[in-house]
Design a protein around this motif. Sequence first.
Motif, PDB file in Angstrom:
ATOM      1  N   GLY A   1       0.817  -1.218   0.000  1.00  0.00           N
ATOM      2  CA  GLY A   1       0.000   0.000   0.000  1.00  0.00           C
ATOM      3  C   GLY A   1       0.840   1.253   0.000  1.00  0.00           C
ATOM      4  N   GLN A   2       1.512   1.519   1.093  1.00  0.00           N
ATOM      5  CA  GLN A   2       2.454   2.621   1.238  1.00  0.00           C
ATOM      6  C   GLN A   2       3.652   2.097   2.007  1.00  0.00           C
ATOM      7  OE1 GLN A   2      -0.761   5.230   2.986  1.00  0.00           O
ATOM      8  NE2 GLN A   2       0.438   6.841   2.008  1.00  0.00           N
ATOM      9  N   ASP A   3       4.859   2.448   1.590  1.00  0.00           N
ATOM     10  CA  ASP A   3       6.009   1.943   2.322  1.00  0.00           C
ATOM     11  C   ASP A   3       6.221   2.748   3.601  1.00  0.00           C
ATOM     12  OD1 ASP A   3       7.570   4.259   1.828  1.00  0.00           O
ATOM     13  OD2 ASP A   3       8.434   3.402   0.018  1.00  0.00           O
ATOM     14  N   GLY A   4       7.144   2.265   4.423  1.00  0.00           N
ATOM     15  CA  GLY A   4       7.356   2.877   5.726  1.00  0.00           C
ATOM     16  C   GLY A   4       7.814   4.317   5.662  1.00  0.00           C
ATOM     17  N   TYR A   5       8.585   4.671   4.634  1.00  0.00           N
ATOM     18  CA  TYR A   5       9.016   6.060   4.486  1.00  0.00           C
ATOM     19  C   TYR A   5       7.818   6.978   4.253  1.00  0.00           C
ATOM     20  CZ  TYR A   5      13.730   4.123   3.817  1.00  0.00           C
ATOM     21  OH  TYR A   5      14.923   3.462   3.973  1.00  0.00           O
TER      22      TYR A   5
ATOM     23  N   ASP B   1       3.942  14.909  16.116  1.00  0.00           N
ATOM     24  CA  ASP B   1       5.242  14.427  16.606  1.00  0.00           C
ATOM     25  C   ASP B   1       5.153  13.077  17.310  1.00  0.00           C
ATOM     26  OD1 ASP B   1       3.846  15.238  18.805  1.00  0.00           O
ATOM     27  OD2 ASP B   1       5.362  16.625  19.561  1.00  0.00           O
ATOM     28  N   THR B   2       4.191  12.232  16.920  1.00  0.00           N
ATOM     29  CA  THR B   2       4.129  10.884  17.488  1.00  0.00           C
ATOM     30  C   THR B   2       5.472  10.191  17.308  1.00  0.00           C
ATOM     31  OG1 THR B   2       1.797  10.699  16.857  1.00  0.00           O
ATOM     32  CG2 THR B   2       2.936   8.659  17.465  1.00  0.00           C
ATOM     33  N   PRO B   3       6.095   9.682  18.372  1.00  0.00           N
ATOM     34  CA  PRO B   3       7.381   9.000  18.202  1.00  0.00           C
ATOM     35  C   PRO B   3       7.246   7.733  17.370  1.00  0.00           C
ATOM     36  CG  PRO B   3       6.573   8.791  20.460  1.00  0.00           C
ATOM     37  CD  PRO B   3       5.684   9.770  19.787  1.00  0.00           C
ATOM     38  N   VAL B   4       8.266   7.482  16.537  1.00  0.00           N
ATOM     39  CA  VAL B   4       8.245   6.343  15.623  1.00  0.00           C
ATOM     40  C   VAL B   4       9.567   5.587  15.731  1.00  0.00           C
ATOM     41  CG1 VAL B   4       8.097   5.586  13.226  1.00  0.00           C
ATOM     42  CG2 VAL B   4       6.693   7.513  14.013  1.00  0.00           C
ATOM     43  N   MET B   5       9.477   4.283  15.937  1.00  0.00           N
ATOM     44  CA  MET B   5      10.648   3.422  15.936  1.00  0.00           C
ATOM     45  C   MET B   5      10.568   2.512  14.717  1.00  0.00           C
ATOM     46  SD  MET B   5      12.179   0.811  18.836  1.00  0.00           S
ATOM     47  CE  MET B   5      10.598   0.080  19.197  1.00  0.00           C
ATOM     48  N   MET B   6      11.545   2.616  13.833  1.00  0.00           N
ATOM     49  CA  MET B   6      11.601   1.760  12.656  1.00  0.00           C
ATOM     50  C   MET B   6      12.162   0.392  13.064  1.00  0.00           C
ATOM     51  SD  MET B   6      10.558   4.164  10.665  1.00  0.00           S
ATOM     52  CE  MET B   6      10.579   3.346   9.064  1.00  0.00           C
ATOM     53  N   VAL B   7      11.499  -0.683  12.626  1.00  0.00           N
ATOM     54  CA  VAL B   7      11.999  -2.047  12.832  1.00  0.00           C
ATOM     55  C   VAL B   7      11.955  -2.717  11.463  1.00  0.00           C
ATOM     56  CG1 VAL B   7      11.678  -4.246  14.004  1.00  0.00           C
ATOM     57  CG2 VAL B   7      11.177  -2.123  15.208  1.00  0.00           C
ATOM     58  N   THR B   8      13.112  -2.916  10.856  1.00  0.00           N
ATOM     59  CA  THR B   8      13.159  -3.292   9.444  1.00  0.00           C
ATOM     60  C   THR B   8      14.359  -4.168   9.134  1.00  0.00           C
ATOM     61  OG1 THR B   8      13.380  -2.370   7.206  1.00  0.00           O
ATOM     62  CG2 THR B   8      14.361  -1.115   8.998  1.00  0.00           C
ATOM     63  N   ALA B   9      14.268  -4.887   8.023  1.00  0.00           N
ATOM     64  CA  ALA B   9      15.383  -5.720   7.581  1.00  0.00           C
ATOM     65  C   ALA B   9      16.409  -4.912   6.788  1.00  0.00           C
ATOM     66  CB  ALA B   9      14.866  -6.875   6.721  1.00  0.00           C
ATOM     67  N   LEU B  10      16.092  -3.675   6.445  1.00  0.00           N
ATOM     68  CA  LEU B  10      17.011  -2.838   5.670  1.00  0.00           C
ATOM     69  C   LEU B  10      18.119  -2.318   6.578  1.00  0.00           C
ATOM     70  CD1 LEU B  10      14.487  -0.849   3.444  1.00  0.00           C
ATOM     71  CD2 LEU B  10      15.673  -2.999   2.964  1.00  0.00           C
ATOM     72  N   ALA B  11      19.330  -2.823   6.365  1.00  0.00           N
ATOM     73  CA  ALA B  11      20.425  -2.540   7.289  1.00  0.00           C
ATOM     74  C   ALA B  11      21.437  -1.536   6.765  1.00  0.00           C
ATOM     75  CB  ALA B  11      21.148  -3.839   7.644  1.00  0.00           C
ATOM     76  N   GLU B  12      21.250  -1.048   5.536  1.00  0.00           N
ATOM     77  CA  GLU B  12      22.214  -0.115   4.961  1.00  0.00           C
ATOM     78  C   GLU B  12      22.151   1.245   5.669  1.00  0.00           C
ATOM     79  OE1 GLU B  12      24.462  -0.849   2.700  1.00  0.00           O
ATOM     80  OE2 GLU B  12      23.727  -2.919   2.565  1.00  0.00           O
ATOM     81  N   ASP B  13      23.298   1.907   5.762  1.00  0.00           N
ATOM     82  CA  ASP B  13      23.352   3.217   6.403  1.00  0.00           C
ATOM     83  C   ASP B  13      22.436   4.225   5.718  1.00  0.00           C
ATOM     84  OD1 ASP B  13      25.120   2.356   8.307  1.00  0.00           O
ATOM     85  OD2 ASP B  13      26.906   3.127   7.291  1.00  0.00           O
ATOM     86  N   LEU B  14      22.349   4.138   4.384  1.00  0.00           N
ATOM     87  CA  LEU B  14      21.502   5.077   3.652  1.00  0.00           C
ATOM     88  C   LEU B  14      20.034   4.936   4.049  1.00  0.00           C
ATOM     89  CD1 LEU B  14      23.026   5.052   0.034  1.00  0.00           C
ATOM     90  CD2 LEU B  14      23.094   6.899   1.732  1.00  0.00           C
ATOM     91  N   ASP B  15      19.592   3.683   4.273  1.00  0.00           N
ATOM     92  CA  ASP B  15      18.206   3.460   4.708  1.00  0.00           C
ATOM     93  C   ASP B  15      17.967   4.092   6.081  1.00  0.00           C
ATOM     94  OD1 ASP B  15      17.440   1.846   2.445  1.00  0.00           O
ATOM     95  OD2 ASP B  15      18.676   0.245   3.304  1.00  0.00           O
ATOM     96  N   LYS B  16      18.908   3.861   6.983  1.00  0.00           N
ATOM     97  CA  LYS B  16      18.779   4.413   8.331  1.00  0.00           C
ATOM     98  C   LYS B  16      18.801   5.939   8.292  1.00  0.00           C
ATOM     99  CE  LYS B  16      20.850   4.255  12.945  1.00  0.00           C
ATOM    100  NZ  LYS B  16      21.892   3.633  13.804  1.00  0.00           N
ATOM    101  N   LEU B  17      19.724   6.512   7.517  1.00  0.00           N
ATOM    102  CA  LEU B  17      19.831   7.962   7.429  1.00  0.00           C
ATOM    103  C   LEU B  17      18.568   8.585   6.839  1.00  0.00           C
ATOM    104  CD1 LEU B  17      23.531   8.335   6.257  1.00  0.00           C
ATOM    105  CD2 LEU B  17      22.591   8.968   8.490  1.00  0.00           C
ATOM    106  N   GLN B  18      17.978   7.907   5.845  1.00  0.00           N
ATOM    107  CA  GLN B  18      16.746   8.435   5.259  1.00  0.00           C
ATOM    108  C   GLN B  18      15.611   8.442   6.278  1.00  0.00           C
ATOM    109  OE1 GLN B  18      15.529   6.632   1.576  1.00  0.00           O
ATOM    110  NE2 GLN B  18      13.591   7.722   1.497  1.00  0.00           N
ATOM    111  N   ALA B  19      15.503   7.343   7.044  1.00  0.00           N
ATOM    112  CA  ALA B  19      14.449   7.275   8.064  1.00  0.00           C
ATOM    113  C   ALA B  19      14.652   8.354   9.126  1.00  0.00           C
ATOM    114  CB  ALA B  19      14.443   5.890   8.709  1.00  0.00           C
ATOM    115  N   LEU B  20      15.886   8.534   9.575  1.00  0.00           N
ATOM    116  CA  LEU B  20      16.161   9.541  10.600  1.00  0.00           C
ATOM    117  C   LEU B  20      15.935  10.950  10.048  1.00  0.00           C
ATOM    118  CD1 LEU B  20      19.354   7.990  12.228  1.00  0.00           C
ATOM    119  CD2 LEU B  20      17.016   7.958  13.127  1.00  0.00           C
TER     120      LEU B  20
END
Length: 232
Positions: free
Chosen positions: A59-63, A74-93
Motif C-alpha cells: 500500500g504505502q512503504d514505511g518512508y 510528533d508521534t514517536p516512531v521506531m523503525m523495525v526493518t530488515a534494511l540494514a544499509e546506512d543510507l536506509d537508516k539515514l533516510q528514516a532519521l
Amino acid sequence: MNNELILIIEDEPEIVEIIETYLAREGFRVISAGDGPTGLSHHQRLRPDLVVLDIKLPGQDGYEVLAAIRRRGDTPVMMVTALAEDLDKLQALRIGADDYVVKPFNPLEVVARAKAILRRTTGHSPEQVLRVGPLAVDPQAYRATVDAGSGPMSLDLTPTEFRILAHVAASPGRAFQRTELVDACLREGEALDRTVDSHISNLRRKLAGAGADGMLAGVRGVGYRLDVPHGR
C-alpha cells in the motif's frame, strides 16, 4: 504495567506476534496494522503514544507512512526493518524516525528502546498513576480504586474492563467511539461494538458501587466519555 498504546505497522504476522507479546508482557496496549494505509488510519483514529514501523509494506512503504505521521504531528516512531544499509537508516532519521532497529532483533531490546523513547518524548516514566476525580488507575499495579470519602475502595475488574477504564482515564472528558475502544482494548475474539457496551455496563455498575456513579457517560451517536463528577 503501562498504559501507553503502541501501534505496530508490520506485514509479517510472525514479527507482529513477537513484538506484541513482549510489549503486552510489560503491560502496554498494542494495536497492529498489516499495511501502510490501515496503519495511518489507526494512527489518525487512535492517536497512539508510539508507532513501531516496518519499511517494506504493502500500500504505502514505511518512508511514506513516516512522512505522513510527521505531517500530522510528533508521534514517536521506531523503525523495525530488515534494511540494514546506512543510507536506509539515514533516510528514516532524516524524515523523522526516533530510533532504528534492524531485523533480526532481540525482542527485549525493542521493548527497552520503546520505553526509552516514551521516557524521552513524554518527559515522565510510562507507569504514572492516572487520576480523574475520585478515581485512580495504576497501570503498573493493574489496580483501580475509588476514594468516595471513606478511603480508597478497590474495583474488582476483569482485564478488559481495566483496559477500557485505563484507556478513557488517560484522556478524561474526551468522547471515545465504540470502534476505537474495540481496537484499543478488546481482544480479537470479542471485537464487537456491542461487546463494548456490555463491558461499559459492568464498569458503570462497579464504579457506582464504589461511590463514583455517573463518571462513565454515554455520548449519543459516538460512544463513551469519562467525566469528573461535579463538586470534585
